[in-house]
Design a protein around this motif. Structure first.
Motif, PDB file in Angstrom:
ATOM      1  N   ILE A 274       5.442  -7.383  59.506  1.00  0.00           N
ATOM      2  CA  ILE A 274       6.870  -7.156  59.710  1.00  0.00           C
ATOM      3  C   ILE A 274       7.209  -7.597  61.124  1.00  0.00           C
ATOM      4  CG2 ILE A 274       8.715  -5.435  59.842  1.00  0.00           C
ATOM      5  CD1 ILE A 274       7.201  -3.811  57.734  1.00  0.00           C
ATOM      6  N   GLU A 275       8.138  -8.541  61.230  1.00  0.00           N
ATOM      7  CA  GLU A 275       8.496  -9.090  62.524  1.00  0.00           C
ATOM      8  C   GLU A 275       9.637  -8.297  63.161  1.00  0.00           C
ATOM      9  OE1 GLU A 275       6.640 -11.446  63.622  1.00  0.00           O
ATOM     10  OE2 GLU A 275       5.623 -12.000  61.758  1.00  0.00           O
ATOM     11  N   ALA A 276       9.765  -8.431  64.486  1.00  0.00           N
ATOM     12  CA  ALA A 276      10.838  -7.755  65.217  1.00  0.00           C
ATOM     13  C   ALA A 276      12.195  -8.189  64.675  1.00  0.00           C
ATOM     14  CB  ALA A 276      10.746  -8.069  66.712  1.00  0.00           C
ATOM     15  N   GLY A 277      13.081  -7.224  64.455  1.00  0.00           N
ATOM     16  CA  GLY A 277      14.426  -7.509  63.988  1.00  0.00           C
ATOM     17  C   GLY A 277      14.564  -7.629  62.493  1.00  0.00           C
ATOM     18  N   GLU A 278      13.477  -7.512  61.741  1.00  0.00           N
ATOM     19  CA  GLU A 278      13.572  -7.574  60.288  1.00  0.00           C
ATOM     20  C   GLU A 278      14.110  -6.259  59.730  1.00  0.00           C
ATOM     21  OE1 GLU A 278      10.897 -10.105  57.545  1.00  0.00           O
ATOM     22  OE2 GLU A 278       9.519  -9.083  58.894  1.00  0.00           O
ATOM     23  N   SER A 279      14.771  -6.351  58.583  1.00  0.00           N
ATOM     24  CA  SER A 279      15.147  -5.184  57.803  1.00  0.00           C
ATOM     25  C   SER A 279      14.386  -5.273  56.491  1.00  0.00           C
ATOM     26  CB  SER A 279      16.648  -5.156  57.542  1.00  0.00           C
ATOM     27  OG  SER A 279      16.999  -4.066  56.723  1.00  0.00           O
ATOM     28  N   VAL A 280      13.442  -4.362  56.302  1.00  0.00           N
ATOM     29  CA  VAL A 280      12.507  -4.448  55.183  1.00  0.00           C
ATOM     30  C   VAL A 280      12.614  -3.192  54.329  1.00  0.00           C
ATOM     31  CG1 VAL A 280      10.086  -4.659  54.516  1.00  0.00           C
ATOM     32  CG2 VAL A 280      10.931  -5.873  56.532  1.00  0.00           C
ATOM     33  N   ALA A 281      12.703  -3.382  53.019  1.00  0.00           N
ATOM     34  CA  ALA A 281      12.685  -2.258  52.087  1.00  0.00           C
ATOM     35  C   ALA A 281      11.365  -2.258  51.337  1.00  0.00           C
ATOM     36  CB  ALA A 281      13.851  -2.357  51.113  1.00  0.00           C
TER      37      ALA A 281
END
Length: 323
Positions: free
Chosen positions: A50-57
Motif C-alpha cells: 500500500i503506497e502513501a496516499g492510497e485509499s484501499v478497501a
C-alpha cells in the motif's frame, strides 16, 4: 457554516500535506504473511503493498481475514510466518508506529462510561503534540450536539462516530477503519463516507475494511477482496465490479443433470432451488449455446442480471471451492 467547513477543510489539508513525507518504500508491505490461531489459518500467504496516499478497501465476508490483516499492519499481532513492514520498519515497535502517525478505528473498540463526549476528546488530545482541535473533531464526527452527553447514552451510530473522532485526534497520516459504518443509519453512513473521502483528498492514506460493497463505491481507489484468508482479487472498484459481474440463468432441470451442468466452462456457480437449477455465468448467450450443444433442454427459462452483492458472493464462494 459553509465558510467554517471550508476553513476547516483547508486547515486539515495544510496540516496533512505538511505532515506527509515522500518515501521510496511503501507505507505498508505484507510479504507472504500467514497468521494462525491454533489450527485455524486466518491469513494464508498474503502479499500486498500500500503506497502513501492510497485509499484501499479490504473487502470480504465475515471471517475472511480483514480484521486480522489490519491488526498485523498496526503491530497488534505478529505474523505466524512472513513479514509485515510499516514504512520499512517493524510495526510492533512503538517508535515505528509513532513515526508512522497512525490513527485507528477498530471494530471491537470501546470507550469508558461516565465521561462526556467533549471531555473524552480533550483527554485524548492531551496525549498528542499535534492534535486536531476539539471543535473540529466534533464537527467532523457530527457530534457537536452531543458534546455534553455521557458516552453511555450514545446510540450505536453516535458511538461509531465518536470512535472515528478519537482515531483522528492525532491528525494521522495513515488511517485504519475497521468496519466503520456498523450500526449507522443510511443518512449517517452517507455523511460518514463523505468525511472519509475528504480525508483522502487531503492526502492521507486510508485503509478501510468492510463486507458492505456499497461502502467502497466511489470511495476507494483500490479494492482488495479477501476470502478464507487469501487475496482473490485486487484492482479498482470498476475492475472488481467487472470481475464479479454476471447473470443468473435458471430453468427446470432434473437433479441428475447437475453434475453435467457444473462441468460446462461457462458455469461459475450452480445452485438448486427445488425443481429449478440456477447457474451463475458471465455470458448468458455463450452459456445457452453450450447448453444447446450438450443437448440440455431449458424449459421455463429465466435470465436476470446478478446484483453486485450476488456476484461478489458467487466470486468468493467459487474461491472457497477451489483446492
Amino acid at each position: 457554516m459553509t465558510e467554517t467547513l471550508e476553513r476547516r477543510g483547508m486547515s486539515m489539508k495544510v496540516r496533512a500535506e505538511a505532515a506527509l513525507t515522500q518515501s521510496p518504500q511503501p507505507v505498508i508491505c505484507l510479504d507472504q504473511v500467514t497468521k494462525c490461531y491454533g489450527t485455524v489459518q486466518a491469513l494464508r500467504g498474503v502479499s500486498l503493498r500500500i503506497e502513501a496516499g492510497e485509499s484501499v478497501a479490504l473487502l470480504g465476508p465475515n471471517g475472511a481475514g480483514k480484521t486480522t490483516a489490519i491488526s498485523l499492519m498496526l503491530g497488534l499481532l505478529r505474523p505466524s510466518t512472513g513479514r509485515v513492514l510499516l514504512n520499512g520498519g517493524d510495526p510492533t515497535v512503538p517508535a515505528v508506529r509513532r513515526a508512522a502517525r497512525l490513527g485507528a478505528m477498530l471494530q471491537n473498540a470501546r470507550v469508558i462510561d461516565l465521561v462526556r463526549v467533549r471531555e473524552l476528546l480533550d483527554v485524548f488530545r492531551s496525549y498528542y503534540a499535534q492534535s486536531l482541535p476539539t471543535d473540529e473533531l466534533l464537527e467532523i464526527a457530527q457530534l457537536r450536539e452531543k458534546q455534553q452527553s455521557y458516552t453511555q447514552h450514545l446510540s450505536g451510530g453516535e458511538l461509531q462516530r465518536l470512535l472515528f473522532a478519537l482515531a483522528l485526534v492525532g491528525n494521522p497520516r495513515l488511517l485504519f477503519l475497521d468496519e466503520p459504518t456498523a450500526g449507522m443509519d443510511v443518512a449517517s453512513r452517507r455523511r460518514f463516507l463523505e468525511r472519509i473521502r475528504e480525508l483522502h483528498r487531503d492526502g492521507r492514506t486510508i485503509v478501510l475494511t468492510t463486507h458492505n460493497l456499497a461502502d467502497v463505491e466511489g470511495l476507494s481507489q483500490r479494492v482488495i477482496v479477501l476470502n478464507e484468508g487469501r487475496i482473490v482479487a485486487d484492482g479498482s472498484s470498476e475492475e472488481i465490479r467487472a470481475m464479479a459481474s454476471g447473470q443468473f440463468v435458471s430453468f427446470l432441470a432434473e437433479e441428475q443433470n447437475d453434475q453435467l451442468l457444473a462441468a460446462i466452462p461457462g458455469v461459475l456457480r450452480i445452485e438448486r432451488q427445488g425443481p429449478r437449477v440456477v447457474l451463475f455465468t458471465r455470458d448468458s448467450d455463450a452459456l445457452l449455446k453450450d447448453l444447446q450443444r450438450h443437448g440440455i433442454a431449458t424449459p421455463h427459462l429465466e435470465i436476470r442480471r446478478a446484483s453486485l452483492e450476488e456476484a461478489f458472493l458467487a466470486l468468493t464462494r467459487r474461491e472457497e471451492e477451489q483446492p
